[in-house]
Design a protein around this motif. Structure first.
Motif, PDB file in Angstrom:
ATOM      1  N   PRO A  69       0.827  -1.209   0.000  1.00 33.83           N
ATOM      2  CA  PRO A  69       0.000   0.000   0.000  1.00 33.83           C
ATOM      3  C   PRO A  69       0.862   1.260   0.000  1.00 33.83           C
ATOM      4  N   ASN A  70       0.410   2.283  -0.737  1.00 32.92           N
ATOM      5  CA  ASN A  70       1.075   3.583  -0.861  1.00 32.92           C
ATOM      6  C   ASN A  70       2.334   3.536  -1.725  1.00 32.92           C
ATOM      7  N   ASP A  71       2.673   2.382  -2.309  1.00 32.62           N
ATOM      8  CA  ASP A  71       3.822   2.325  -3.207  1.00 32.62           C
ATOM      9  C   ASP A  71       3.506   3.052  -4.509  1.00 32.62           C
ATOM     10  N   SER A  72       4.518   3.745  -5.039  1.00 33.87           N
ATOM     11  CA  SER A  72       4.399   4.376  -6.355  1.00 33.87           C
ATOM     12  C   SER A  72       4.881   3.379  -7.397  1.00 33.87           C
ATOM     13  N   ILE A  73       3.980   2.996  -8.295  1.00 30.42           N
ATOM     14  CA  ILE A  73       4.313   1.966  -9.273  1.00 30.42           C
ATOM     15  C   ILE A  73       3.855   2.401 -10.658  1.00 30.42           C
ATOM     16  N   GLU A  74       4.334   1.650 -11.649  1.00 26.17           N
ATOM     17  CA  GLU A  74       3.914   1.842 -13.037  1.00 26.17           C
ATOM     18  C   GLU A  74       3.577   0.471 -13.618  1.00 26.17           C
ATOM     19  N   ILE A  75       2.382   0.357 -14.203  1.00 23.59           N
ATOM     20  CA  ILE A  75       1.919  -0.884 -14.828  1.00 23.59           C
ATOM     21  C   ILE A  75       1.409  -0.544 -16.221  1.00 23.59           C
ATOM     22  N   GLU A 125       0.743   5.114 -14.098  1.00 26.31           N
ATOM     23  CA  GLU A 125       1.503   5.409 -12.890  1.00 26.31           C
ATOM     24  C   GLU A 125       0.557   5.893 -11.804  1.00 26.31           C
ATOM     25  N   GLY A 126       0.886   5.539 -10.567  1.00 30.04           N
ATOM     26  CA  GLY A 126       0.082   5.987  -9.445  1.00 30.04           C
ATOM     27  C   GLY A 126       0.514   5.305  -8.165  1.00 30.04           C
ATOM     28  N   MET A 127      -0.208   5.622  -7.101  1.00 33.45           N
ATOM     29  CA  MET A 127       0.055   5.030  -5.797  1.00 33.45           C
ATOM     30  C   MET A 127      -0.969   3.925  -5.538  1.00 33.45           C
ATOM     31  N   VAL A 128      -0.498   2.836  -4.963  1.00 30.97           N
ATOM     32  CA  VAL A 128      -1.357   1.675  -4.745  1.00 30.97           C
ATOM     33  C   VAL A 128      -2.332   1.969  -3.614  1.00 30.97           C
ATOM     34  N   ILE A 129      -3.628   1.788  -3.918  1.00 28.96           N
ATOM     35  CA  ILE A 129      -4.648   1.917  -2.880  1.00 28.96           C
ATOM     36  C   ILE A 129      -4.936   0.553  -2.271  1.00 28.96           C
ATOM     37  N   ARG A 130      -5.339  -0.397  -3.127  1.00 22.13           N
ATOM     38  CA  ARG A 130      -5.656  -1.720  -2.608  1.00 22.13           C
ATOM     39  C   ARG A 130      -5.576  -2.745  -3.733  1.00 22.13           C
ATOM     40  N   LEU A 131      -5.497  -3.993  -3.304  1.00 21.27           N
ATOM     41  CA  LEU A 131      -5.565  -5.143  -4.204  1.00 21.27           C
ATOM     42  C   LEU A 131      -6.802  -5.939  -3.822  1.00 21.27           C
ATOM     43  N   THR A 132      -7.773  -6.024  -4.717  1.00 24.87           N
ATOM     44  CA  THR A 132      -8.995  -6.775  -4.462  1.00 24.87           C
ATOM     45  C   THR A 132      -8.915  -8.137  -5.153  1.00 24.87           C
ATOM     46  N   SER A 133      -9.979  -8.908  -5.024  1.00 28.56           N
ATOM     47  CA  SER A 133     -10.016 -10.224  -5.650  1.00 28.56           C
ATOM     48  C   SER A 133     -10.187 -10.145  -7.155  1.00 28.56           C
ATOM     49  N   ARG A 134     -10.414  -8.956  -7.700  1.00 30.65           N
ATOM     50  CA  ARG A 134     -10.609  -8.810  -9.144  1.00 30.65           C
ATOM     51  C   ARG A 134      -9.644  -7.826  -9.792  1.00 30.65           C
ATOM     52  N   ALA A 135      -9.241  -6.768  -9.072  1.00 34.49           N
ATOM     53  CA  ALA A 135      -8.464  -5.720  -9.725  1.00 34.49           C
ATOM     54  C   ALA A 135      -7.507  -5.082  -8.739  1.00 34.49           C
ATOM     55  N   THR A 136      -6.504  -4.398  -9.303  1.00 32.05           N
ATOM     56  CA  THR A 136      -5.580  -3.558  -8.541  1.00 32.05           C
ATOM     57  C   THR A 136      -5.979  -2.105  -8.764  1.00 32.05           C
ATOM     58  N   ILE A 137      -6.153  -1.354  -7.687  1.00 34.28           N
ATOM     59  CA  ILE A 137      -6.650   0.019  -7.761  1.00 34.28           C
ATOM     60  C   ILE A 137      -5.512   0.966  -7.408  1.00 34.28           C
ATOM     61  N   LEU A 138      -5.250   1.908  -8.316  1.00 35.07           N
ATOM     62  CA  LEU A 138      -4.210   2.910  -8.133  1.00 35.07           C
ATOM     63  C   LEU A 138      -4.836   4.292  -8.027  1.00 35.07           C
ATOM     64  N   LEU A 139      -4.119   5.190  -7.367  1.00 38.18           N
ATOM     65  CA  LEU A 139      -4.469   6.610  -7.347  1.00 38.18           C
ATOM     66  C   LEU A 139      -3.399   7.343  -8.149  1.00 38.18           C
ATOM     67  N   SER A 140      -3.796   7.877  -9.301  1.00 37.45           N
ATOM     68  CA  SER A 140      -2.819   8.564 -10.137  1.00 37.45           C
ATOM     69  C   SER A 140      -2.350   9.834  -9.446  1.00 37.45           C
ATOM     70  N   ASN A 143       8.283  -0.615  -9.652  1.00 34.90           N
ATOM     71  CA  ASN A 143       7.985  -0.157  -8.296  1.00 34.90           C
ATOM     72  C   ASN A 143       9.024   0.891  -7.908  1.00 34.90           C
ATOM     73  N   TYR A 144       8.565   2.145  -7.820  1.00 34.14           N
ATOM     74  CA  TYR A 144       9.472   3.237  -7.487  1.00 34.14           C
ATOM     75  C   TYR A 144       9.705   3.361  -5.993  1.00 34.14           C
ATOM     76  N   SER A 145       8.912   2.679  -5.195  1.00 35.04           N
ATOM     77  CA  SER A 145       8.999   2.850  -3.743  1.00 35.04           C
ATOM     78  C   SER A 145       9.692   1.695  -3.042  1.00 35.04           C
ATOM     79  N   ARG A 146      10.062   0.662  -3.760  1.00 34.31           N
ATOM     80  CA  ARG A 146      10.679  -0.484  -3.096  1.00 34.31           C
ATOM     81  C   ARG A 146      11.998  -0.088  -2.435  1.00 34.31           C
ATOM     82  N   ASN A 147      12.817   0.724  -3.121  1.00 38.72           N
ATOM     83  CA  ASN A 147      14.051   1.244  -2.534  1.00 38.72           C
ATOM     84  C   ASN A 147      13.814   2.675  -2.074  1.00 38.72           C
TER      85      ASN A 147
END
Length: 447
Positions: A236-242, A246-261, A281-285
């Protein structure tokens, strides 16, 4: 002389001929074949066949006549199978030479409905007789299935064994299914109908296969959700690109991954797409690098310009020492030489965007104060004047620096580039509002 030699051989053949004839005659059946036309035998055969058919209700409309061992059957039966069966049955009676079968399938409505009503009545009676046993089997099924449902509703040990609630729910569904099948086996065993279980499971397998092909995308998305929830590539709150989003991870549900751009918009990506895509994943490091390109004039002392830019970078309070910042010549353009400046910041303390902006301002000021020219692209226009010569183009003065308008490294405050927590607050608010629909946990293993 030759005739004298053949004489003994001919005498031996003459005496041996009767013996050979007697041996051949002894191989044939002894006595004569009796041929008789006995009406009593035909009557006995007919009586025997009628007695047999009278015991079978299905042949009550069949008549029998016998002549010279040949049986003639006439009448009707209820189905085509009985027509063939009666011929085979009659041919087994002793003395029957041949069977002429003229029995046909009956088309009389009442005659065909009577056996149906009898069968229905018989089955109803058998069902009533089996009712106590059926109730016992049903009770056993309910007890076993209820035990599985109660066991699946328990929070422990499923929540402790599963990495998240989604996997825990899958465990519970498996427990329910296992106990339901076990209850079905017990019930069928009580009814002595376990052979029916293989038919049920086979039909269920075929139906499941057909449904799987029909909802292949849904099944693929479900499996991807399981894999992502077990081995979480982001938090959660990681900045990623898929796939360019690009956006920050809000949640992972049983159907989709939801980002906040970064513009504040929701991005919903199916988990099957996330699982197969390249994820940045820009926030891992915690450390992250920013890069700035400056164009300087062709006659610039590059060693001096690099040293000035590097010193300005090192003096910035938000630029960390390890990894160390660097400045190098990146390329040669039409009218400029490109210097690339790279510095590292700690994302937990500083905003990358604000840090890069402050670094541009400070390095630009330092280069201008040192007299390093950063010219704009120059274009030469050639034209003819009818009445005279063209005016001389204005030559820019090299080495003159513009007045410094930016901040020096000493004027930069760390708070100016502190990490922006606005998006983090939005993400946290949305996560707190729907905590029961998130598969992301900090305790899950990282890929």
């Amino acid at each position: 002389m030759r005739n004298v030699l053949l004489l003994p051989f001919l005498i031996a053949m003459i005496f041996a001929a009767p013996a050979t004839s007697q041996t051949a005659e002894s191989d044939q059946p002894a006595g004569q074949i009796a041929v008789e036309d006995n009406a009593a035998t035909d009557a006995a055969i007919a009586t025997r066949i009628r007695d047999i058919l009278e015991e079978l209700d299905v042949y009550s409309k069949v008549t029998v006549s016998v002549s010279n061992g040949i049986v003639l059957l006439r009448g009707t039966t209820l189905d085509a199978a009985s027509v063939l069966a009666v011929e085979e049955l009659v041919s087994r009676v002793e003395g029957v030479v041949a069977v002429e079968n003229r029995v046909i399938e009956s088309t009389d409505l009442i005659e065909r409905l009577d056996p149906l009503m009898e069968r229905f009545s018989d089955r109803m009676q058998r069902s009533i007789a089996y009712l106590p046993l059926l109730l016992v089997a049903l009770a056993a099924f309910v007890i076993v299935a209820a035990l599985g449902i109660l066991l699946a509703r328990m929070k422990q040990p499923w929540d402790r064994l599963a990495p998240n609630m989604f996997i825990a729910d899958i465990y519970r569904q498996i427990i329910r299914l296992v106990f339901v099948i076990a209850g079905l086996v017990v019930a069928l065993d009580i009814l002595n109908a376990t052979a029916l279980l293989s038919t049920i499971l086979g039909a269920a397998g075929i139906i499941g296969l057909a449904i799987g092909f029909a909802v292949r995308d849904t099944v693929e998305n479900f499996i991807a959700s399981i894999m992502l929830s077990i081995r979480q590539p982001f938090r959660p709150n990681d900045s990623i690109e898929i796939n360019g989003d690009e956006g920050m991870v809000i949640r992972l549900t049983s159907r989709a991954t939801i980002l906040l751009s970064f513009d504040g918009n929701h991005i919903r990506i199916p988990n099957s797409t996330v699982f197969k895509s390249r994820i940045v994943n820009y926030s891992r490091n915690a450390e992250r690098r920013f890069v700035i390109d400056f164009g300087v004039a062709g006659d610039t002392d590059l060693t001096q310009a690099r040293q000035i830019a590097l010193t300005a970078l090192k003096n910035l309070p938000f630029v960390i020492d390890a990894p160390a910042p660097g400045v190098w010549v990146e390329g040669l353009g039409d009218s400029t030489i490109t210097l690339r400046c790279a510095g590292w910041v700690n994302q937990q303390d500083s905003s990358l965007v604000l840090a890069r902006g402050e670094a541009i301002e400070v390095i630009k000021t330092a280069l201008e104060d040192a007299g390093v020219e950063m010219p704009e692209p120059t274009y030469r226009l050639v034209s003819q004047y009818a009445g005279g010569s063209a005016p001389a183009p204005e030559t820019p003065s090299v080495g003159k620096s513009k007045p410094a308008t930016g901040k020096t490294p000493e004027q930069v405050d760390l708070k100016d580039v502190s990490a922006d927590e606005a998006l983090d607050d939005i993400v946290n608010e949305e996560r707190d509002a729907r905590q029961d629909n998130d598969l992301l946990t900090r305790q899950a293993p990282e890929e």
